[in-house]
Motif scaffolding. Sequence first.
Motif, PDB file in Angstrom:
ATOM      1  N   SER A 350     -53.748  59.053   6.291  1.00 12.94           N
ATOM      2  CA  SER A 350     -53.016  58.405   5.197  1.00 12.94           C
ATOM      3  C   SER A 350     -51.506  58.467   5.395  1.00 12.94           C
ATOM      4  CB  SER A 350     -53.395  59.050   3.863  1.00 12.94           C
ATOM      5  OG  SER A 350     -53.257  60.461   3.929  1.00 12.94           O
ATOM      6  N   MET A 351     -51.029  59.331   6.298  1.00 10.21           N
ATOM      7  CA  MET A 351     -49.599  59.379   6.608  1.00 10.21           C
ATOM      8  C   MET A 351     -49.124  58.104   7.295  1.00 10.21           C
ATOM      9  SD  MET A 351     -49.158  63.209   8.241  1.00 10.21           S
ATOM     10  CE  MET A 351     -47.447  62.867   8.691  1.00 10.21           C
ATOM     11  N   TYR A 352     -50.060  57.361   7.900  1.00  6.70           N
ATOM     12  CA  TYR A 352     -49.692  56.304   8.840  1.00  6.70           C
ATOM     13  C   TYR A 352     -49.937  54.885   8.337  1.00  6.70           C
ATOM     14  CZ  TYR A 352     -49.778  60.525  11.592  1.00  6.70           C
ATOM     15  OH  TYR A 352     -49.562  61.799  12.019  1.00  6.70           O
ATOM     16  N   GLY A 353     -50.225  54.743   7.048  1.00  5.62           N
ATOM     17  CA  GLY A 353     -50.418  53.413   6.498  1.00  5.62           C
ATOM     18  C   GLY A 353     -50.799  53.493   5.037  1.00  5.62           C
ATOM     19  N   SER A 354     -50.423  52.474   4.266  1.00  6.65           N
ATOM     20  CA  SER A 354     -50.684  52.506   2.835  1.00  6.65           C
ATOM     21  C   SER A 354     -52.178  52.604   2.537  1.00  6.65           C
ATOM     22  CB  SER A 354     -50.102  51.246   2.173  1.00  6.65           C
ATOM     23  OG  SER A 354     -50.595  50.081   2.799  1.00  6.65           O
TER      24      SER A 354
END
Length: 382
Positions: A350-354
């Motif tokens: 979840s750090m890498y995309g909405s």
Amino acid sequence: MNTYSFDNIIERRGTGCVKWDEASEGVIPLWVADMDFAVAPAIQEAIRKRAEHPVFGYTFIQEDYYEAVISWFKRRHHWTIAREHILYTIGVVPAMSVAIKALTLPGEKVLFLSPDYNCFFSSVKNNGCEVVESVLRFHDDTRRFEVDWEDFEAKCADEKCTVFLLCNPHNPTGRVWTREELRQMSDICRRHQVRIVSDEIHCELVMPGHHFCPMGLIDETTIILNSPSKSFNIAGLQTANIICTDATTRRRLDRVININEVCDLNPFGPVALIAAYNESENWIDELNKYLWDNYTILCDFIGKNLPQWKVMPLEGTYLVWIDVSSCCDNVEAYCDKIMQKCKVWLNPGSMYGSTSGEGYLRINLACPKSTLQEALKRLTTI
């Protein structure tokens, strides 16, 4: 057995190390993109020699620095860079912010392929621009993440979209974009007057059967961001380069570099870069073999012991993208559970995309085999 002793355990706690000193005692950190290997001997020697001089004042970048960059990319990637096209700065993330500030107006849109490196989001937003994500799709037939070309072009066609920020090779999915894919990206961006900025910090970390192609070979108008920092494990020495062929754009970039005071390198970064590019090619080749061995170990172990996890193919970087959607509804909570129960620190997707990173986690396998094996053994207790 490898020549450079990648199996050696190096104690990093107590050195102000982000990766280890931020982790609680007993935790194995496999999160931040930082390797647990000693740097190449030539780099160690260059740093040692420079440290023998007792003055560490402002640093003037000499011609051997530029020659090392030019020689490396011509020799390694068949890409000819002109001396005047190189601007130096303190890191690829600052370089990214420089490029966004130089090429956009507040309120404009910056496109990237999602999931993507988390600093892409912050750099775009911090410069007053809007993030636009074109979500990569995993195809079972090709066993790789691929661009949704229809969606990509539709987003480039938006008149507010002025920059495409590319990660090449791609973090976190591990893709190494093919020449054909890069050409299609370039063709679409040219059609819609979208400038390409390519973060190529992982370009030397390429697995067997894959070949890195600099975007500058495909589209010379691309602004390239590069550094030996990830590949040679010298991120703390804060040295990076922006390659830009257009004189007008280069003046804008240089102005932003100086306005934002990210123009001065420390005394050790340049000598490390020269030693990396001029004397450490064998080291990087052996490193890639070791990383591939670690990936094979990880895949075998997970296949036998955690079959509910789906490991994505690794073409480049040392960051493995794993689908854990069958195990959890919330990947952040799942990674917290792994930290508490297994004492292994992983990054939630979840750090890498909405939304594109939900259901995935990222594992850094750039560590000695024994460290990786211990972490994997602990993961079976989840």
